[in-house]
Design a protein around this motif. Structure first.
Motif, PDB file in Angstrom:
ATOM      1  N   GLU A   9     -10.630 -12.530 -17.224  1.00  0.00           N
ATOM      2  CA  GLU A   9     -11.223 -13.858 -17.091  1.00  0.00           C
ATOM      3  C   GLU A   9     -12.545 -13.812 -16.327  1.00  0.00           C
ATOM      4  N   HIS A  10     -12.577 -13.010 -15.244  1.00  0.00           N
ATOM      5  CA  HIS A  10     -13.766 -12.975 -14.397  1.00  0.00           C
ATOM      6  C   HIS A  10     -14.599 -11.712 -14.582  1.00  0.00           C
ATOM      7  N   ASN A  11     -14.216 -10.893 -15.561  1.00  0.00           N
ATOM      8  CA  ASN A  11     -14.935  -9.641 -15.823  1.00  0.00           C
ATOM      9  C   ASN A  11     -15.022  -8.769 -14.556  1.00  0.00           C
ATOM     10  N   LEU A  12     -13.874  -8.477 -13.986  1.00  0.00           N
ATOM     11  CA  LEU A  12     -13.826  -7.750 -12.721  1.00  0.00           C
ATOM     12  C   LEU A  12     -13.219  -6.364 -12.888  1.00  0.00           C
TER      13      LEU A  12
ATOM     14  N   ASP B  77     -23.154 -22.442 -13.416  1.00  0.00           N
ATOM     15  CA  ASP B  77     -23.504 -21.024 -13.526  1.00  0.00           C
ATOM     16  C   ASP B  77     -25.007 -20.763 -13.368  1.00  0.00           C
TER      17      ASP B  77
ATOM     18  N   GLU C 202     -22.848  -7.984 -10.608  1.00  0.00           N
ATOM     19  CA  GLU C 202     -21.785  -8.850 -11.128  1.00  0.00           C
ATOM     20  C   GLU C 202     -21.385  -8.472 -12.560  1.00  0.00           C
TER      21      GLU C 202
ATOM     22  N   ASP D 152     -17.503 -14.612  -2.566  1.00  0.00           N
ATOM     23  CA  ASP D 152     -18.119 -15.747  -3.223  1.00  0.00           C
ATOM     24  C   ASP D 152     -19.481 -15.309  -3.756  1.00  0.00           C
ATOM     25  N   GLN D 153     -19.802 -15.704  -4.992  1.00  0.00           N
ATOM     26  CA  GLN D 153     -21.064 -15.280  -5.584  1.00  0.00           C
ATOM     27  C   GLN D 153     -22.261 -15.806  -4.802  1.00  0.00           C
TER      28      GLN D 153
ATOM     29  N   PHE E   3      -6.515 -12.019 -14.942  1.00  0.00           N
ATOM     30  CA  PHE E   3      -7.529 -12.463 -13.987  1.00  0.00           C
ATOM     31  C   PHE E   3      -8.791 -11.602 -14.087  1.00  0.00           C
TER      32      PHE E   3
END
Lengths: 231, 76
Positions: free
Chosen positions: A21-24, A88, A126, A58-59, A18
């Motif tokens: 996938e989301h670059n977190l 995006d 982000e 949420d972005q 995860f």
């Protein structure tokens, strides 16, 4: 906040997948194991996958919050901020602005600066480059509508006279409107002349070499708007 | 004004703790000296100076509204 659920073999593999996938990073989200799953005999027959639920900001909320904080520091009063996402690309609408003229500025220079800074700030947060467009009470939308109206007139005239038309320098999003408008017309073609902030679009009859003509005399800079390939 | 500069710049860099803005008040012009870590200077300036240019545009607009003039100096 938004919630996403993922299934997999083990809690750790779901989480690392995860994050990739989301670059977190770990501090960016919260998670809870919804279902620990069931391992089959000798771990070969996995009968039930592990389920993990992720919660993260949420972005759209992140962007609205950043916009709000920035505007407050500039000292701009407004009613509301609405952020929407499409493929995006983020669209931020600042609504009910008291001093719209101030925050937009001459030729939208202040709004463009604000948009550039906000894009960099959110992208930094982000950790990936985002695309953010900011509008103030529909200003850009109105400007774009005006441009489309002008294009109707200009393209008709080019077809009638065969003479090319050169627009004033514009930033990429507005140039794109012209390119897209002309794209559907096989009789016309576009090209871009100039560099950096002084890029201009020229519309001419398809297959004909355009002779750029200044759209507005105040923008004439000798030798500057002449395309390189011109003799 | 100082707070506005710090808010923007700290959100752009890797190391917000090293950001330091000092205000030098002159007769007509206020100078804001911005100090940052060497590694972060590029992020503040941006490609072709676009980010620094944008900060200055906002700074000029806000100070002009208050009837003042402001200059931003970026110091390594």
């Amino acid at each position: 906040m938004k919630t996403i659920e993922r299934e997999g073999k083990s809690t750790s593999s779901i989480i690392s997948g995860f994050m990739k996938e989301h670059n977190l990073q770990l501090e960016d989200f919260k998670f809870e194991v919804v279902d620990a799953g069931k391992k089959g005999f000798l771990g070969i027959f996995s009968t039930k996958p592990t389920r993990v639920r992720f919660t993260m900001p949420d972005q759209n909320d992140t962007i609205s919050e950043m916009t709000r904080a920035f505007l407050q520091r500039i000292g701009i009063e407004f009613d509301n901020i609405r952020t929407t996402e499409n493929n995006d690309n983020y669209q931020v609408d600042i609504l009910g602005v008291k001093e719209a003229g101030f925050i937009i500025g001459k030729e939208a220079r202040i709004l463009d600066a604000f948009q550039h800074l906000l894009t960099q700030m959110v992208s930094k947060k982000e950790r990936r480059q985002l695309k953010i467009d900011i509008d103030v009470d529909g200003y850009r939308e109105r400007k774009n509508d005006q441009l489309r109206e002008k294009l109707e007139i200009v393209t008709e005239r080019i077809k009638k006279t065969g003479r090319s038309y050169t627009f004033e320098p514009m930033l990429a999003p507005r140039r794109k409107i012209i390119h897209q408008f002309v794209e559907n017309d096989p009789k016309l073609q576009t090209m871009t002349i100039g560099k950096g902030d002084s890029k201009r679009v020229v519309i001419s009859v398809a297959g004909k070499k355009p002779l750029p003509q200044p759209a507005n005399k105040s923008h004439i800079h000798p030798h500057k708007h002449v395309p390189k390939d011109k003799k | 004004m100082k707070e506005l500069i710090e808010f923007v710049v700290k959100a752009l860099v890797d190391d917000p703790a090293t950001i330091e803005v000092t205000e030098v008040v002159g007769d007509k012009v206020t100078i804001f000296e911005l100090r940052a870590d060497k590694a972060d200077i590029g992020k503040i300036i941006g490609k072709k100076g676009r980010t620094a240019g944008a900060i200055r545009t906002i700074l000029n607009a806000v100070s002009a509204r208050q009837g003042k003039r402001a200059v931003l100096e970026i110091i390594e």
